[in-house]
Design an enzyme around this catalytic site. Sequence first.
Site, mmCIF file in Angstrom:
data_model
loop_
_atom_site.group_PDB
_atom_site.id
_atom_site.type_symbol
_atom_site.label_atom_id
_atom_site.label_comp_id
_atom_site.label_asym_id
_atom_site.label_seq_id
_atom_site.Cartn_x
_atom_site.Cartn_y
_atom_site.Cartn_z
ATOM 1 N N LYS A 1 0.749 -1.181 0.015
ATOM 2 C CA LYS A 1 0.101 0.020 0.090
ATOM 3 C C LYS A 1 0.939 1.118 -0.155
ATOM 4 C CE LYS A 1 -3.898 2.150 2.754
ATOM 5 N NZ LYS A 1 -4.720 1.607 3.968
ATOM 6 N N SER B 1 -9.424 1.710 3.220
ATOM 7 C CA SER B 1 -8.409 2.506 2.239
ATOM 8 C C SER B 1 -7.653 1.681 1.670
ATOM 9 C CB SER B 1 -7.845 3.498 3.123
ATOM 10 O OG SER B 1 -6.918 2.985 3.906
ATOM 11 N N SER C 1 -10.084 -0.752 7.125
ATOM 12 C CA SER C 1 -9.302 -0.729 5.779
ATOM 13 C C SER C 1 -8.564 -1.614 5.308
ATOM 14 C CB SER C 1 -8.397 0.828 6.017
ATOM 15 O OG SER C 1 -9.075 1.791 6.112
#
Length: 512
Positions: free
Chosen positions: A95, A175, A199
């Site tokens: 990420k 996210s 997330s």
Amino acid sequence: MQRLFPLALAASSLATAVIPSFAHAQDRSFAQIEPAAEGSGAVARDYVMRIERLDDDEPAIGAVVAHLSQYDAFRTAASLNQSNTMLRGRTVLVKDNIETREWPTTAGSLALADNTTGRDAPLIANLRANGGVVLGKTNLSEWANFRSSNSTSGWSAVGGITRNPHAVDRNTCGSSSGSGAAVAAGFAWAAIGTETDGSITCPASVNGVVGFKPTVGLVSRTHVVPLSASQDTAGPMARSVSDAAMLLTAIAGSDPADAATADADDHVTDFAAGLADASLAGVRVGVVRGRYGGLEPLGAVWEQALDDLRRAGAELVDVEYSPAGAMGEAEYTVLLFEFRRDIETYLQGSPADIPARSLDGLIAFNEANADRELRWFGQDIFEQALRTTDAEAYREALSTARRLSRDEGIDALLAQNDVAFLVAPTGGPAWPIDLVLGDNYTGGIGIGSLAAVAGYPHLTVPMGAVEGLPVGISFIGSQWDDHAILKAGAAYERARSTQIPEPSLAPWQATP
């Protein structure tokens, strides 16, 4: 979408790879990769080819913002595949709020587009030391979905929108949207996401993959763009519980620079050990009732998952839980205060040439670049965080949040019902992407916030689908119960009777 780094052509020697390439990526799924081949140079190269084919071109999943060339992926994995390491060349996407030495770490924001620090976060250093290949970086909901109360999950100014491989007109949740979509689309062996509240688990659930949010403090947060020191953690996303457990083993451990991890080494183990023969026979499982949001198709999938648990020998115990509004209010105060405090520490500590070193500076940057940053939604959360400066109110909110989520939350539910862990639906199916109106969550599903606020482990495993859209089942335990939760999820995974759909890589269509 334009890549941060150009792709190099494969060297001519790659033509002699021992397994077929994804020459026609749409015609071959990740399921066709033999597990024993993972980590080979050819498979690493093929993952890059698949990214080129399906992420850069139609259907333009938009999960990956930077990646190795075919040649570098092949070479790096091939060298590690011969090593005596845990991962032996397996590929991992990371990420883009976690620092890696090769690429900028942007958190999705143009303000950090040049945030090339040349550093590896300690969790990435652990990954490399254990033989993992950092294949690239994944898109995310900008600033971990903590900029606007009306955002669209999966969108960032750096990466654009990420699409759900199961229905490319549907959302990937946030996210860690790019990490979840990348694993579902078969762009790497596994990925790393981060979670503050949902997330990792939400993107994993809607993308039909496994996601594990470990106990906060098991994995270092140093050189990870922060949101909340109380709740932030990185964790694995993969296509099986055993793969997630292997990746967790590779990245976990104490870090002197992160006080929350002081006890991590006491709890690190081979998290994949014992998963293959883990049993639910005679295990008392707390079933949190009434948490499917009144969505009857989801309720039907949930009941089938409970039947699978019964057939595996589990003793199901009904547990009643109603979320306390005070916990959510306290959590929000904590997040606002910690974000304001910690993002400024991060920005001031970056060695890169970035245009903002404070939250004030970020707000000003967004206003100056409103056409690219603020077109779809604003920054009201940033502005609230800027005003959240009362330290005493923060300490009181943190105490309330921990009491309601731990002592009067998960720990109380486990003890009062004499159960080993809790299960609930993770979330609803993916909703249509809507940049104009924002997200459309179905409320009243799952108890993920309880685990997030407590900082306790939360595993989601695919349990089926609603109209072809994946949904997951959550396994939640107490602090440091990580290995036990992974074993429970692996046992369920083997007992699961439902068919998990493969990604269609096409828009959603109602089944006849």
